[in-house]
Design an enzyme around this catalytic site. Structure first.
Site, mmCIF file in Angstrom:
data_model
loop_
_atom_site.group_PDB
_atom_site.id
_atom_site.type_symbol
_atom_site.label_atom_id
_atom_site.label_comp_id
_atom_site.label_asym_id
_atom_site.label_seq_id
_atom_site.Cartn_x
_atom_site.Cartn_y
_atom_site.Cartn_z
ATOM 1 N N ASP A 188 -4.236 -6.473 -5.295
ATOM 2 C CA ASP A 188 -5.126 -6.059 -4.534
ATOM 3 C C ASP A 188 -4.003 -6.599 -3.790
ATOM 4 O O ASP A 188 -4.160 -8.117 -3.483
ATOM 5 C CB ASP A 188 -5.726 -6.137 -5.001
ATOM 6 C CG ASP A 188 -6.979 -7.103 -3.686
ATOM 7 O OD1 ASP A 188 -6.181 -6.134 -2.298
ATOM 8 O OD2 ASP A 188 -8.090 -6.815 -3.699
ATOM 9 N N MET A 189 -4.214 -6.185 -2.334
ATOM 10 C CA MET A 189 -3.131 -6.828 -1.484
ATOM 11 C C MET A 189 -3.935 -8.166 -0.697
ATOM 12 O O MET A 189 -3.337 -9.250 0.376
ATOM 13 C CB MET A 189 -2.557 -5.991 -0.350
ATOM 14 C CG MET A 189 -3.607 -5.273 0.522
ATOM 15 S SD MET A 189 -2.822 -3.860 1.660
ATOM 16 C CE MET A 189 -4.236 -2.906 1.831
ATOM 17 N N HIS B 230 -4.239 0.559 10.033
ATOM 18 C CA HIS B 230 -4.725 1.514 11.284
ATOM 19 C C HIS B 230 -6.276 2.031 10.180
ATOM 20 O O HIS B 230 -7.464 1.840 10.557
ATOM 21 C CB HIS B 230 -4.199 3.199 11.006
ATOM 22 C CG HIS B 230 -4.110 3.887 9.618
ATOM 23 N ND1 HIS B 230 -3.510 3.556 8.956
ATOM 24 C CD2 HIS B 230 -4.401 4.861 9.892
ATOM 25 C CE1 HIS B 230 -3.310 4.430 8.123
ATOM 26 N NE2 HIS B 230 -4.302 5.376 8.495
ATOM 27 N N GLY C 222 0.910 -1.593 -0.100
ATOM 28 C CA GLY C 222 -0.158 -0.329 -0.101
ATOM 29 C C GLY C 222 0.000 0.991 0.162
ATOM 30 O O GLY C 222 0.590 1.566 0.953
ATOM 31 N N ASP D 161 0.332 -1.188 -4.756
ATOM 32 C CA ASP D 161 -1.271 -0.426 -4.652
ATOM 33 C C ASP D 161 -1.769 -0.987 -5.279
ATOM 34 O O ASP D 161 -1.788 -1.669 -6.578
ATOM 35 C CB ASP D 161 -0.567 1.111 -4.499
ATOM 36 C CG ASP D 161 -1.175 1.719 -2.853
ATOM 37 O OD1 ASP D 161 -2.914 1.432 -3.961
ATOM 38 O OD2 ASP D 161 -0.491 2.663 -2.660
HETATM 39 C C1 LIG Z 1 -2.988 5.471 4.109
HETATM 40 S S1 LIG Z 1 -1.967 4.956 2.636
HETATM 41 C C2 LIG Z 1 -0.895 4.743 2.802
HETATM 42 C C3 LIG Z 1 0.380 4.889 2.177
HETATM 43 C C4 LIG Z 1 1.069 4.737 1.997
HETATM 44 N N1 LIG Z 1 1.856 3.395 2.858
HETATM 45 C C5 LIG Z 1 2.154 6.529 2.956
HETATM 46 O O1 LIG Z 1 2.934 6.185 4.320
HETATM 47 O O2 LIG Z 1 2.435 6.936 2.307
HETATM 48 C C6 LIG Z 1 -3.075 3.455 2.077
HETATM 49 C C7 LIG Z 1 -3.125 3.040 1.114
HETATM 50 O O3 LIG Z 1 -3.303 1.809 1.125
HETATM 51 C C8 LIG Z 1 -3.923 1.431 -0.405
HETATM 52 N N2 LIG Z 1 -4.534 0.299 -0.576
HETATM 53 C C9 LIG Z 1 -5.991 0.707 0.236
HETATM 54 N N3 LIG Z 1 -6.880 -1.095 -0.265
HETATM 55 C C10 LIG Z 1 -5.373 -1.400 -0.620
HETATM 56 C C11 LIG Z 1 -5.304 -2.708 -1.829
HETATM 57 N N4 LIG Z 1 -6.400 -4.026 -1.320
HETATM 58 N N5 LIG Z 1 -4.529 -3.591 -2.034
HETATM 59 C C12 LIG Z 1 -3.703 -2.902 -2.485
HETATM 60 N N6 LIG Z 1 -3.289 -1.521 -1.620
HETATM 61 C C13 LIG Z 1 -4.535 -0.989 -1.087
HETATM 62 C C14 LIG Z 1 -3.960 2.781 -0.776
HETATM 63 O O4 LIG Z 1 -4.225 2.865 -2.170
HETATM 64 C C15 LIG Z 1 -3.213 4.076 -0.638
HETATM 65 O O5 LIG Z 1 -2.479 4.690 -1.220
#
Ligand SMILES: C[S@@+](CC[C@H](N)C(=O)[O-])C[C@H]1O[C@@H](n2cnc3c(N)ncnc32)[C@H](O)[C@@H]1O
Length: 361
Positions: free
Chosen positions: A175-176, A193, A132, A155
């Site tokens: 998708d993670m 979180h 992500g 991501d």
């Molecule tokens: C709160 S942000 C944190 C971004 C980064 N790690 C940072 O600290 O700047 C959460 C990230 O998780 C990604 N995300 C949400 N669901 C996801 C999924 N199913 N698979 C991969 N990434 C995902 C979002 O697109 C977003 O970029």
């Protein structure tokens, strides 16, 4: 200005100046308010602007409704906007951009501190997935500071679309919850979180699947998986070790064990009264002395010099020492060995070490 000074945004230059003597009062920015300057390299302006965007403020009006009928599948954001946040962002390119910048400005500040103060976490690594990882601010900073680490950013496809990788940074849209590319380390920065406990467990299980377990793999190829895995997992250096490193760790363990056994033999000799029994123990002491002073240090040296054949011969010398010691007591009607257990355990350890060594040939 009084309120802003009290809140830590400004410092009054001359603390003794009377508040009413306005002409002589001056203020300077604090390290916190410096982050609100647009030219500041670690500027947090996108973060603060996004936080006060109506789209992020609306959900706060739904907190009590969400709290009273809490279901893990919904959130205050979904109540306010009809969709979970990440589904909503996917269909809103402008919000997608704002959110990614908002996260990047936060990540820039966090990772600069982490790299400065926690270098040891990254040293010796060869691969890392920033899970992500948004548009890759964190991965790029890590990749710059540690060029030997190959960093992948995973991501959602709409987030990494158009992001350009470099020599040691690549992007994976996915998708993670379905797939995480394999790596030695998975970095989760501001991820868990966002999710309920059930989802966090799913994410962490996927992370575990993505981290190849070298110890499991190597130890399954030895004669005693449990001994091998249990011994190695107690050592703090296994995190960055390859098979050669694991073998070296095991050889050092054999050396420590041999020293322990040697001291135990000395203690038994001191208390022994029977001359014949003492003589047998003295042979044991000599054998373990050989292992400690010659065979094991030489095996470690040859392992280091990639001479695996010589290292194997030296290790066979160590096996021999434990066996020769035990053979002194083969006739139980004469003496019972006080070392049967330790000798057997030591021999098993050296045999497992030999099995690991043979994986290198
Ligand atoms: C709160 S942000 C944190 C971004 C980064 N790690 C940072 O600290 O700047 C959460 C990230 O998780 C990604 N995300 C949400 N669901 C996801 C999924 N199913 N698979 C991969 N990434 C995902 C979002 O697109 C977003 O970029």
């Amino acid at each position: 200005m009084c309120i802003l000074t009290h809140a830590g945004f400004f410092i009054k230059n001359n603390k003794d100046t009377n508040e009413l003597d306005r002409e002589n009062i001056s203020y300077v920015l604090t390290s916190t308010s410096h982050l609100l300057l647009k030219d500041e390299p670690l500027s947090m302006i996108p973060y603060q602007q996004a936080r006060f965007d109506q789209i992020f403020l609306d959900p706060s009006h739904n907190l009590s409704q969400w709290f009273q009928n809490r279901e893990s599948s919904t959130s205050p954001f979904a109540i306010a906007h009809g969709k979970l946040f990440f589904e909503y962002v996917e269909k809103e390119p402008k919000l997608n951009r704002v959110f990614n910048e908002f996260m990047a400005s936060d990540a820039r500040l966090v990772i600069s501190t982490v790299i400065e103060n926690c270098k040891g976490v990254f040293e010796g690594l060869k691969s890392l997935v920033d899970l992500g990882g948004g548009t890759g601010k964190v991965a790029k900073s890590v990749a710059n500071a540690f060029p030997e680490i190959n960093c992948s950013v995973l991501d959602l496809p709409h987030v990494v679309e158009g992001c350009e990788g470099s020599k040691n940074v690549s992007y994976v849209g996915g998708d993670m919850f379905k797939f995480i590319p394999p790596a030695e380390v998975i970095l989760l920065e501001s991820i868990l979180h966002d999710w309920s406990d059930d989802y966090c467990i799913k994410i962490l299980k996927k992370c575990k699947e993505a981290i190849p377990d070298l110890i499991d793999d190597a130890c399954h190829r030895t004669g005693d998986f449990n001994l091998c895995a249990a011994s190695l997992r107690t050592d703090p250096h296994i995190r960055t070790a390859d098979i050669k490193g694991l073998t070296c760790i095991m050889m050092e363990m054999c050396l420590d064990k041999a020293k322990g056994i040697s001291s135990q033999i000395e203690r038994i000799i001191k208390q022994a009264t029977d001359r014949g029994f003492k003589e047998c123990l003295e042979i044991c002491l000599k054998e373990f002395g050989l292992a400690i002073d010659n065979h094991l240090p030489y095996a470690i040296k040859q392992l280091d010099s990639v001479d695996y054949v010589d290292a194997t011969y030296s290790l066979m010398g160590v096996d021999n020492s434990a066996e020769t010691c035990e053979n002194q007591f083969t006739d139980p009607s004469v003496f019972t060995s006080p070392l049967t257990d330790v000798d057997a355990k030591f021999l098993n350890l050296t045999l497992v070490t030999g099995d690991l060594l043979s994986l290198l040939k």
